[in-house]
Design a protein around this motif. Structure first.
Motif, PDB file in Angstrom:
ATOM      1  N   GLY A  69      -0.908  -4.019 -12.739  1.00 41.49           N
ATOM      2  CA  GLY A  69      -1.074  -4.568 -11.398  1.00 41.49           C
ATOM      3  C   GLY A  69      -0.399  -5.925 -11.359  1.00 41.49           C
ATOM      4  N   LYS A  90       2.989  -2.625  -7.867  1.00 43.64           N
ATOM      5  CA  LYS A  90       2.757  -3.425  -6.649  1.00 43.64           C
ATOM      6  C   LYS A  90       3.569  -2.994  -5.423  1.00 43.64           C
ATOM      7  CE  LYS A  90       3.168  -7.475  -8.751  1.00 43.64           C
ATOM      8  NZ  LYS A  90       3.248  -7.059 -10.166  1.00 43.64           N
ATOM      9  N   ARG A  91       4.494  -2.049  -5.601  1.00 41.43           N
ATOM     10  CA  ARG A  91       5.122  -1.502  -4.389  1.00 41.43           C
ATOM     11  C   ARG A  91       4.179  -0.550  -3.668  1.00 41.43           C
ATOM     12  NH1 ARG A  91       9.860   1.746  -5.272  1.00 41.43           N
ATOM     13  NH2 ARG A  91      10.143   1.684  -3.019  1.00 41.43           N
ATOM     14  N   ASN A  93       1.251  -0.583  -2.134  1.00 37.63           N
ATOM     15  CA  ASN A  93       0.254  -1.566  -1.681  1.00 37.63           C
ATOM     16  C   ASN A  93      -0.254  -1.286  -0.274  1.00 37.63           C
ATOM     17  OD1 ASN A  93       2.564  -2.191  -0.310  1.00 37.63           O
ATOM     18  ND2 ASN A  93       2.502  -4.376  -0.713  1.00 37.63           N
ATOM     19  N   PRO A 112      -2.978  -5.639  -3.496  1.00 34.79           N
ATOM     20  CA  PRO A 112      -3.635  -6.877  -3.949  1.00 34.79           C
ATOM     21  C   PRO A 112      -4.964  -7.096  -3.244  1.00 34.79           C
ATOM     22  CG  PRO A 112      -1.379  -7.306  -3.167  1.00 34.79           C
ATOM     23  CD  PRO A 112      -1.750  -5.923  -2.729  1.00 34.79           C
ATOM     24  N   GLY A 114      -5.938  -9.853  -2.107  1.00 37.23           N
ATOM     25  CA  GLY A 114      -5.639 -10.715  -0.967  1.00 37.23           C
ATOM     26  C   GLY A 114      -5.217  -9.912   0.248  1.00 37.23           C
ATOM     27  N   ALA A 115      -4.442  -8.861   0.023  1.00 35.74           N
ATOM     28  CA  ALA A 115      -3.951  -8.054   1.148  1.00 35.74           C
ATOM     29  C   ALA A 115      -5.106  -7.330   1.837  1.00 35.74           C
ATOM     30  CB  ALA A 115      -2.910  -7.058   0.659  1.00 35.74           C
ATOM     31  N   ALA A 118      -7.027  -9.872   3.897  1.00 36.70           N
ATOM     32  CA  ALA A 118      -6.315 -10.211   5.134  1.00 36.70           C
ATOM     33  C   ALA A 118      -6.434  -9.078   6.146  1.00 36.70           C
ATOM     34  CB  ALA A 118      -4.841 -10.484   4.821  1.00 36.70           C
ATOM     35  N   SER A 134     -10.262 -14.187  -9.208  1.00 40.92           N
ATOM     36  CA  SER A 134      -8.902 -14.187  -9.751  1.00 40.92           C
ATOM     37  C   SER A 134      -7.916 -14.407  -8.599  1.00 40.92           C
ATOM     38  CB  SER A 134      -8.639 -12.852 -10.441  1.00 40.92           C
ATOM     39  OG  SER A 134      -8.985 -11.800  -9.577  1.00 40.92           O
ATOM     40  N   PRO A 135      -6.637 -14.627  -8.911  1.00 42.38           N
ATOM     41  CA  PRO A 135      -5.670 -14.863  -7.832  1.00 42.38           C
ATOM     42  C   PRO A 135      -5.588 -13.695  -6.853  1.00 42.38           C
ATOM     43  CG  PRO A 135      -4.747 -15.471  -9.952  1.00 42.38           C
ATOM     44  CD  PRO A 135      -6.034 -14.779 -10.245  1.00 42.38           C
ATOM     45  N   ALA A 136      -5.130 -14.023  -5.643  1.00 45.55           N
ATOM     46  CA  ALA A 136      -5.044 -13.011  -4.581  1.00 45.55           C
ATOM     47  C   ALA A 136      -4.113 -11.863  -4.950  1.00 45.55           C
ATOM     48  CB  ALA A 136      -4.550 -13.682  -3.301  1.00 45.55           C
ATOM     49  N   ALA A 137      -3.225 -12.091  -5.898  1.00 51.67           N
ATOM     50  CA  ALA A 137      -2.274 -11.050  -6.307  1.00 51.67           C
ATOM     51  C   ALA A 137      -2.944  -9.957  -7.136  1.00 51.67           C
ATOM     52  CB  ALA A 137      -1.140 -11.682  -7.110  1.00 51.67           C
TER      53      ALA A 137
END
Lengths: 460, 385
Positions: A69, A90-91, A93, A112, A114-115, A118, A134-137
């Motif tokens: 990921g 990650k494509r 998504n 992600p 984050g996505a 959002a 952890s980070p949004a990614a």
């Protein structure tokens, strides 16, 4: 190898395959301390069919496949220890569905966190999910596969407990659907009332298949969130404090942190309590319940609530929490790693003292974090150290400190979360032999060629 | 290398790739290539690897470094304290590559063209002021403003139209301004962004010397890239002038009542140029101008202001096109975003953006749905009387 590259290009297109030095360098390591190892190829599939074709190719050729990921575990779980193909997911998504009434979503394997946040903010403001710090990614699939935890873990358990279904490309290239989605269009349950086969994939660190779709539980999103911090200067009070708070069943999440810097934090243990509510009254009621639950600590002068300034409050309320990432640069070195065993809350004092001891012994900047899982069923205690990526000696000291932290955690009854390869070996050695054989049997049956993320969960 | 001491501090956590709300990947090169090596974190790790001898200065490495549009989105969204230096780090790495003598052929050709011809179009220097023929403009002598046009406005057909529109507008507003015509020199912003520090210094020093000789006090630029160079780089070399982007001047003229408009009845969305917005912090002036035009319905794209998605032309890519091409090229993505927002007109305030985005419309076959107009063109069309 040229032939494999040509066939990978046939599957995903030339622009999404690389065997160039730059990609082999970058995808051969992660931000943690594990030794690098280059893949032979990096491929970026865009569909489940492409994943399937790649895995079938790898199965035929006996080439390792390592799904990835964002690669944020820090423990090297996506480092291709035996080369082969890194699948950067990650494509893939897309958020495929949100069932508003049944409160679940279906997302592709590279989506992600984050996505999804959002998307829900924009389209389903009454729904939320358990966002990790952890980070949004960080991708949702990877997070559930490593039994990640998030902001709703105190209420509902590990993020992997919140899975409602999986689509997995098996190491043979077959596609399996796990849970209600195996026979129904509705992704409401990963297990019950069927045998729960999700356990064949969750926690296996990508060694049993590639998750291409995840069904995930969504939860009511209250209109308001608030945070309070209860402080005590003795770790010995923490288990009782947590017991009392969780007994109220009034909180969204409970974390504990302790760190020596800045000085205002030194020698204190901060119990960070999150509340949610749809009205001021609801929020206030919940807060009061928790305040009352902690009365005896306040009366005995064993602790008290601290004033949380607006800046700190905002930072704590952030989802995902950026400040968790910035800890990596405390020593202006860009390095941060932790050993985060899942362990009983009653072991907090021991863990805390061990961390102090290790930091002093190895002269390291440290941070203790504990995340309460369920109603105090366990916690994740992070022995966190920062390091300077340009200072080999400091990195060696962190490695040594983490090794000792691991040894301690295992001896104290903890189980490593997202274990390094070394920790995996220790877990397998310590494990009940029948359980170990069962794992071996499952792995051999699912991955007869041993191509899935080899080097991880390898039974000796 | 400048900033070398920061490279190891990148955690490759990926915050830099996103918009503020995490709804989209906002790094144009990552969005197009999708390997993490093309994200800011990838660049940071690869620059360090190159300096340490772990990877070569290969064609791929060059593509990774030179596909950065220097749009500054990573600076906006990175979680760390060294965020402000990110674009400068990438430019510094390019400097090293220029010094190393190994750069992509289009970059080499661009720099050579500036060296030989003084402009990237390989056009004669004497034609630099040709755009102004028949226009109501005078050579700069001691007017209030020097109107600095730049290479794109001087030579590119689309740029020339925008330059003419602005000159007409300023004349109609009664602004005292002059141009340099064929005496104008490249501002060097893209030269610097592509890593040719020596050539940039030569251009900047030549410009500063000429501006001083001419007694220039105030400069208004057509191009946000020139605005950036004059505002941020020239003062460090002794070039202290009052610098405005033309939208800032127009906005002042509107508020003073020197410009008033009759109407422009279309739905318009503004695309924030990276060097005006993120690099210079100017988000309001262009919007104030559009909002002062009766009948103009201004809407916003989801990715706007600090989160604006780059047209793909920054960092020299307008000239080198290393980032361009294909469905996921930034200009085509940006056009899709503008159409999704419901715009009939995509307003720009940069002649590089204008050209990039018009190409994007052609690439998407959306000529019947949307058109690109510079704010100067919209304002001139809407002008009263």
């Amino acid at each position: 190898m040229e032939d494999i590259k040509r066939r990978l290009c046939d599957i995903v297109g030339e622009r999404f395959v690389s065997d160039r030095a730059e990609e082999l360098f970058f995808y051969g390591r992660d931000p943690g301390l594990m030794p690098p190892h280059s893949p032979d190829f990096v491929a970026l599939p865009g569909t489940v069919e492409e994943v399937r074709e790649i895995v079938k190719l790898a199965f035929r050729e006996g080439v390792p496949v390592v799904p990835m990921g964002a690669g944020m575990t820090l423990t090297g779980l996506c480092i291709p220890r035996k080369g082969g193909i890194v699948l950067d997911m990650k494509r893939m998504n897309r958020i495929l569905e949100v069932n508003d009434r049944a409160r679940y979503t279906i997302v592709e394997g590279g989506t992600p966190t984050g996505a999804l946040k959002a998307y829900l903010d924009a389209h389903h403001p009454r729904l939320r999910f358990s966002i990790p710090d952890s980070p949004a990614a960080t991708t949702i699939a990877a997070n559930v596969m490593i039994h990640g935890q998030g902001r709703l873990t105190q209420q509902y358990g590990f993020n992997s407990d919140m899975v409602t279904g999986l689509e997995v490309v098996l190491p043979t290239g077959d596609v399996a659907r796990i849970g209600s989605c195996s026979l129904s269009p509705d992704w409401f349950s990963k297990g019950a009332p069927l045998p729960d086969l999700s356990g064949l994939f969750l926690g296996w660190l990508g060694t049993t298949g590639v998750i291409t779709k995840v069904g995930l539980k969504l939860y009511p999103r209250k209109k308001m969130r608030e945070v309070e911090i209860f402080i005590t200067d003795s770790p010995d009070f923490i288990p009782d404090i947590i017991y009392e708070i969780t007994h109220t069943e009034m909180t969204e999440d409970i974390n504990i942190f302790a760190q020596p810097l800045p000085l205002i934090f030194k020698d204190n243990h901060h119990v960070v309590v999150y509340f949610t509510g749809d009205t001021d009254e609801e929020l206030e009621f919940k807060k009061k319940s928790v305040f009352h639950a902690l009365d005896r600590f306040i009366k005995n002068k064993d602790g008290g609530f601290m004033t949380v300034g607006p800046g700190m409050k905002q930072s704590l309320l952030d989802m995902p929490q950026r400040s968790a990432s910035t800890f990596a640069d405390v020593t202006k070195g860009g390095g941060f790693e932790y050993s985060g065993p899942i362990i009983l809350v009653e072991k907090y004092p021991q863990c805390s003292r061990k961390l102090d001891e290790l930091a002093e012994k190895y002269d390291l900047k440290y941070h203790a974090t504990a995340r309460i899982i369920g109603r105090g069923h366990a916690m994740m205690f992070a022995f966190s150290f920062t390091f300077n990526r340009a200072d080999e000696d400091m990195m060696d000291r962190v490695r040594a400190a983490l090794r000792e932290a691991s040894e301690f955690a295992l001896s104290a009854g903890g189980v490593f979360w997202k274990p390094t390869v070394d920790e995996q070996r220790r877990l397998l050695q310590a494990m009940d032999p029948v359980t170990r054989r069962l794992m071996q049997m499952i792995k051999r049956n699912l991955d007869p060629s041993g191509i899935m993320n080899p080097g991880n969960w390898e039974v000796p | 290398m400048r900033h070398e001491e920061i490279l190891h501090r990148c955690f490759r956590c990926g915050w830099c790739k996103f918009t503020s709300d995490y709804s989209e990947f906002n790094c144009p090169s990552y969005r197009k290539f999708r390997f993490d090596t093309f994200a800011p974190g990838g660049r940071m790790w690869l620059i360090r690897a190159w300096l340490n001898g772990d990877i070569p200065n290969s064609a791929r490495y060059q593509e990774i470094l030179y596909s950065c549009a220097t749009c500054g989105s990573c600076v906006e969204h990175c979680a760390f304290s060294f965020r402000d230096d990110l674009v400068e780090i990438f430019i510094s790495a390019r400097e090293e590559m220029v010094n190393d003598g190994r750069i992509p052929p289009p970059v080499r050709d661009f720099l050579k063209s500036i060296n030989v011809h003084g402009n990237p179009f390989k056009a004669p220097e004497g034609e630099r002021g040709a755009w102004a023929e028949g226009m109501p403009v005078e050579p700069y002598s001691d007017q209030d403003y020097l109107l600095y046009i730049g290479c794109v406005g001087s030579y590119d057909e689309r740029g020339k139209k925008i330059a003419k529109a602005l000159a007409r507008l300023l004349s109609r507003a009664g602004v005292s301004f002059g141009i340099l015509g064929d005496r104008e020199l490249c501002d060097g912003n893209e030269v610097r962004a592509l890593g040719e520090t020596g050539l940039f210094r030569f251009l900047a020093e030549s410009n500063i010397r000429m501006f001083r000789e001419l007694g220039v006090r105030k400069i208004v630029t057509l191009d946000p890239h020139a605005y950036n160079a004059f505002r941020r780089e020239y003062p460090g070399m002794g070039g202290d002038f009052e610098v405005l982007h033309y939208t800032q001047l127009l906005s002042m003229l509107v508020s003073q009542g020197s410009l008033s408009f009759s109407g422009f009845r279309e739905r318009v969305v503004f695309h924030d140029p990276c060097y005006l917005g993120r690099h210079s912090g100017e988000y309001e002036a262009p919007r104030e101008i559009l909002d002062s035009i009766p009948g103009l319905e201004r809407i916003e794209m989801r990715q706007s202001r600090e989160n604006a998605f780059c047209c793909g032309g920054g960092g020299g890519n307008f000239f080198t096109d290393i980032l361009g091409g294909g469905e996921e090229s930034p200009n085509r993505i940006r056009i899709r975003q503008a159409v999704a927002a419901g715009a009939q007109v995509l307003a720009v305030a940069c002649c590089q953006c204008a050209k990039m985005l018009e190409d994007g419309i052609k690439g998407e076959n959306l000529e019947d749905r949307i058109r690109v107009l510079d704010i100067a063109e919209i304002a001139l069309t809407a002008l009263k009387g």
